[in-house]
Design a protein around this motif. Structure first.
Motif, short mmCIF file in Angstrom:
data_model
loop_
_atom_site.label_atom_id
_atom_site.label_comp_id
_atom_site.label_asym_id
_atom_site.label_seq_id
_atom_site.Cartn_x
_atom_site.Cartn_y
_atom_site.Cartn_z
N ARG A 239 0.84 -1.21 0.00
CA ARG A 239 0.00 0.00 0.00
C ARG A 239 0.87 1.25 0.00
NH1 ARG A 239 -5.17 -0.24 -1.63
NH2 ARG A 239 -6.01 -2.27 -1.06
N TRP A 240 1.93 1.24 0.79
CA TRP A 240 2.81 2.40 0.85
C TRP A 240 3.48 2.65 -0.50
CZ3 TRP A 240 8.22 2.86 0.44
CH2 TRP A 240 8.75 4.09 0.83
N LEU A 241 3.97 1.58 -1.12
CA LEU A 241 4.60 1.73 -2.43
C LEU A 241 3.61 2.24 -3.47
CD1 LEU A 241 6.83 -1.47 -2.61
CD2 LEU A 241 7.60 0.90 -2.44
N ALA A 242 2.36 1.77 -3.39
CA ALA A 242 1.35 2.25 -4.33
C ALA A 242 1.15 3.75 -4.17
CB ALA A 242 0.04 1.51 -4.11
N GLY A 243 1.16 4.21 -2.91
CA GLY A 243 1.03 5.64 -2.69
C GLY A 243 2.22 6.43 -3.22
N ARG A 244 3.42 5.83 -3.05
CA ARG A 244 4.62 6.50 -3.56
C ARG A 244 4.60 6.59 -5.07
NH1 ARG A 244 8.33 9.07 -0.44
NH2 ARG A 244 10.05 8.21 -1.65
N ARG A 245 3.96 5.60 -5.70
CA ARG A 245 3.88 5.60 -7.15
C ARG A 245 2.69 6.41 -7.64
NH1 ARG A 245 5.67 0.62 -10.50
NH2 ARG A 245 4.20 1.71 -11.82
N GLY A 246 1.97 7.03 -6.72
CA GLY A 246 0.79 7.80 -7.07
C GLY A 246 1.14 9.12 -7.72
N VAL A 247 0.17 10.00 -7.73
CA VAL A 247 0.33 11.24 -8.47
C VAL A 247 0.44 12.45 -7.54
CG1 VAL A 247 -0.86 10.36 -10.50
CG2 VAL A 247 -2.18 11.43 -8.68
N SER A 248 0.69 12.21 -6.26
CA SER A 248 0.78 13.34 -5.33
C SER A 248 1.91 14.30 -5.73
CB SER A 248 1.00 12.84 -3.90
OG SER A 248 -0.11 12.10 -3.46
N ALA A 249 3.05 13.73 -6.13
CA ALA A 249 4.18 14.59 -6.52
C ALA A 249 3.82 15.41 -7.77
CB ALA A 249 5.42 13.74 -6.77
N ALA A 250 3.18 14.77 -8.73
CA ALA A 250 2.77 15.49 -9.95
C ALA A 250 1.77 16.59 -9.61
CB ALA A 250 2.19 14.51 -10.96
N ARG A 251 0.86 16.30 -8.71
CA ARG A 251 -0.12 17.31 -8.30
C ARG A 251 0.56 18.48 -7.61
NH1 ARG A 251 -2.66 18.58 -3.62
NH2 ARG A 251 -4.72 19.55 -3.81
N ASP A 252 1.51 18.18 -6.73
CA ASP A 252 2.18 19.25 -5.99
C ASP A 252 2.97 20.17 -6.92
OD1 ASP A 252 1.16 18.19 -3.67
OD2 ASP A 252 2.98 17.09 -3.14
N ALA A 253 3.39 19.65 -8.06
CA ALA A 253 4.20 20.45 -8.99
C ALA A 253 3.36 21.37 -9.86
CB ALA A 253 5.03 19.52 -9.87
N ILE A 254 2.05 21.21 -9.85
CA ILE A 254 1.18 22.00 -10.73
C ILE A 254 0.96 23.40 -10.15
CG2 ILE A 254 -1.18 22.20 -11.62
CD1 ILE A 254 -1.18 19.14 -11.87
N ARG A 255 1.04 24.38 -11.01
CA ARG A 255 0.71 25.76 -10.66
C ARG A 255 -0.45 26.20 -11.54
NH1 ARG A 255 3.10 24.03 -7.28
NH2 ARG A 255 5.05 24.72 -6.27
N LEU A 256 -1.61 26.32 -10.94
CA LEU A 256 -2.79 26.67 -11.72
C LEU A 256 -2.74 28.12 -12.18
CD1 LEU A 256 -5.54 24.94 -9.53
CD2 LEU A 256 -4.58 24.12 -11.69
N PRO A 257 -3.16 28.38 -13.40
CA PRO A 257 -3.20 29.78 -13.87
C PRO A 257 -4.32 30.55 -13.18
CG PRO A 257 -4.11 28.30 -15.51
CD PRO A 257 -3.55 27.42 -14.45
N ALA A 258 -4.16 31.85 -13.14
CA ALA A 258 -5.20 32.70 -12.55
C ALA A 258 -6.44 32.69 -13.44
CB ALA A 258 -4.68 34.12 -12.38
N PRO A 259 -7.61 32.70 -12.87
CA PRO A 259 -8.83 32.70 -13.69
C PRO A 259 -9.04 34.05 -14.38
CG PRO A 259 -9.38 32.95 -11.36
CD PRO A 259 -7.91 32.70 -11.41
N VAL A 260 -9.59 33.98 -15.58
CA VAL A 260 -9.95 35.23 -16.27
C VAL A 260 -11.23 35.81 -15.67
CG1 VAL A 260 -8.83 34.52 -18.41
CG2 VAL A 260 -11.24 33.97 -18.05
N ALA A 261 -12.00 34.97 -15.00
CA ALA A 261 -13.23 35.42 -14.33
C ALA A 261 -13.21 34.86 -12.91
CB ALA A 261 -14.46 34.95 -15.10
N PRO A 262 -12.61 35.60 -11.96
CA PRO A 262 -12.54 35.10 -10.58
C PRO A 262 -13.93 34.97 -9.96
CG PRO A 262 -11.02 36.93 -10.95
CD PRO A 262 -11.94 36.88 -12.13
#
Length: 568
Positions: A239-262
């Motif tokens: 289970r731990w290895l499955a979590g390590r192979r998950g996408v948490s790192a990829a998610r943490d690296a994402i920087r969402l753009p600012a909305p054109v309509a906040p």
């Protein structure tokens, strides 16, 4: 068979099953967490059990229903494994057949899941093979008790001969006449003083269970302990290895753009900040989660694709980068589960960032008769949304963000659907990978064959958050407060009454839009005694929520939320 023998045999079976399940987990790291036997079989159970049982699980365990299912499945497996162990001591082939059957069930369950391939059978095959090996080790191999507690000892002498004279001392003579002591009675040879019992050299009748050699018992218990520990470590490690192979790192690296309509700013006073009252904006960690995924899908945003197809003029495919490059809008939307009972907490309000679905549908040019958009998740789950609800101007989004950050993995990362005014089972497709334009007459989404309505507009509802039922209050001024919602219509009035008295209008806090819930409050001069509080809401169309009590099936619960309190 003695009780002791059954216990040892049951332990052998349970150990074999634990090894099978535990070792399958690290194997599933390679093939995908959905291929693990417990998860695969649990997924089939979720799909196959009657809707009433699913609703009972939600009622009893709430958002912990999936954990309860996995624990229950493991407990049931343990019971069968114990039975297989008991059968194996009678005949080893019976126990091995039971483990083989369970392995076959795991393989079948894994291969029938959406998107499965032959590799998904590997965890169940490896687990069943090792489980069978462990059972053999305990029943016929080096960990076998010697002798097993149910094995009778070998007699050291046979019964007395049925014929032949006995000497006066009671011993058997090879031949010759009976001594003067006289013939042998059934109890033994007769002496002048009476019959003398014969002491045989060995047993003459059935014997009881043998004593287990202490060294044999130690070896058996040590072996089972080591193997059980190995199974636990392997399972948790997998289970731990499955979590390590998950996408948490990829998610943490994402920087969402600012909305054109906040999103519009939350007005002052929208959150009354009262104890026990749900906050106006639900934090991500506290947002309810109801879905059919026993393990959270791990979807890599770099490889994710959304295909829009079906009854369209132009089929299109979008990547995650394509979505982030488009103009994004941000909106507050309250989502509610159709399984939410009157007064329940399967509802939350969040700030969502995404692409308007109306724009994407316009690009594929839906056919005029395509009245349903089927959202399909990466795990195969489907929901059917009225096409009109996605194109009528409401803020229906293909969402990539939640409360200022990328979607949490458990809430649909990288992309999900958010539609104001519809229950989640017909709109809120998480981990979405397809949108298919079709017709309600041609396709029933996941929940429809299970007894739910094809279309699920959210009903006008209200809830008392404070005071809670059975609270003990002090006589005098008491603030009664809660939330009310009628997404895409809005709330115009909330009323409270005490002990079936006159309805009293509550004060509504300001709100961002008609697509979110609203907090309300009412001052009550409480008098000593037990009292019943009730609430009802009226939406912006003038429709007041009905008093009629209805279960959540087929399209959402109805009735007035009622709490009973004691005032001292």
């Amino acid at each position: 068979m003695s009780t002791t023998s059954r216990r040892y045999a049951a332990l052998a079976g349970i150990t074999a099953a634990a090894v099978a399940i535990g070792i399958a987990e690290p194997v599933a790291v390679l093939t995908g967490p959905r291929s693990a036997p417990l998860v695969a079989v649990g997924g089939v159970v979720v799909d196959a059990v009657p809707e009433s049982l699913k609703q009972l699980a939600i009622d009893l365990f709430g958002t912990a229903d999936k954990i309860a299912l996995l624990v229950g499945t493991a407990a049931l497996l343990g019971a069968f494994a114990a039975l297989f162990g008991v059968l194996a001591i009678r005949r080893l082939a019976l126990g091995l057949a039971g483990i083989t059957a369970f392995g076959a069930i795991g393989v079948a369950a894994a291969l029938t899941r959406s998107g499965a391939d032959l590799a998904d059978a590997l965890p169940s095959l490896v687990g069943a093979g090792l489980g069978a090996l462990v059972l053999w080790l305990f029943i016929a191999g080096p960990f076998e008790l010697n002798p097993w507690p149910w094995s009778p000892p070998t007699p050291t002498a046979g019964p007395l001969p049925s014929s032949g004279p006995v000497s006066s001392g009671g011993s058997v003579s090879p031949a010759g006449p009976v001594s003067p002591a006289g013939p042998v009675s059934p109890a033994g040879p007769v002496s002048p003083a009476g019959p003398v019992p014969v002491t045989p050299a060995g047993p003459t009748s059935a014997v009881g269970p043998a004593e287990v050699d202490p060294e044999s018992r130690r070896r058996f218990l040590t072996g089972s302990g080591v193997l059980l520990g190995t199974a636990v470590v392997a399972g948790l490690g997998g289970r731990w290895l499955a979590g390590r192979r998950g996408v948490s790192a990829a998610r943490d690296a994402i920087r969402l753009p600012a909305p054109v309509a906040p999103a519009p700013a939350v007005p002052a006073g929208a959150d009354l900040s009262l104890t026990q009252l749900a906050p106006y904006v639900t934090p991500n960690f506290g947002f309810y989660r109801i879905d059919t995924a026993l393990v959270v899908p791990q979807v890599d945003p770099d490889t994710w694709r959304l295909r829009i197809h079906g009854r369209v003029g132009k089929e299109r495919t979008y990547s995650y980068a394509d979505l982030l490059a488009r103009p994004l809008v941000e909106r507050y939307v309250t989502l509610a589960c159709v399984s939410n009972e009157v007064g329940g907490d399967l509802i939350g309000n969040a700030r969502w960032l995404g692409v308007p679905l109306r724009e994407l549908l316009d690009e594929v040019e839906p056919d005029d008769d395509a009245d349903q958009v089927v959202g399909r998740s990466v795990d195969g789950w489907t929901c059917g949304t009225p096409t009109a609800a996605l194109r009528d101007g409401r803020d229906a989004l293909l969402a990539v963000g939640m409360n200022g950050e990328p979607l949490p993995v458990e809430h649909g990362f990288p992309v999900r659907v958010v539609v104001p005014g519809l229950y989640g089972y017909v709109s809120a497709c998480k981990w979405v990978t397809e949108l298919e334009l079709t017709r309600f007459a041609d396709f029933d989404a996941y929940w429809v064959p299970r007894g739910w309505s094809p279309q699920g507009p959210i009903k006008t509802q209200s809830r008392i958050d404070t005071p809670r039922g059975r609270n003990r209050l002090t006589a005098g001024p008491v603030t009664v407060a809660g939330v009310a919602w009628a997404q895409h219509r809005g709330i115009s009035r909330v009323e409270v009454r005490v002990d079936d008295g006159q309805w009293q209008e509550a004060a509504l806090a300001p709100t961002v839009s008609v697509d979110t819930w609203v907090q309300w409050s009412w001052r009550w001069d409480a008098t000593p005694g037990e009292h019943r509080l009730q609430v009802r809401a009226t939406d912006a169309t003038g429709e007041t929520q009905t008093e009629r009590t209805q279960d959540v099936v087929p399209d959402g619960a109805t009735g007035w939320h009622t709490v009973t309190v004691t005032v001292r």
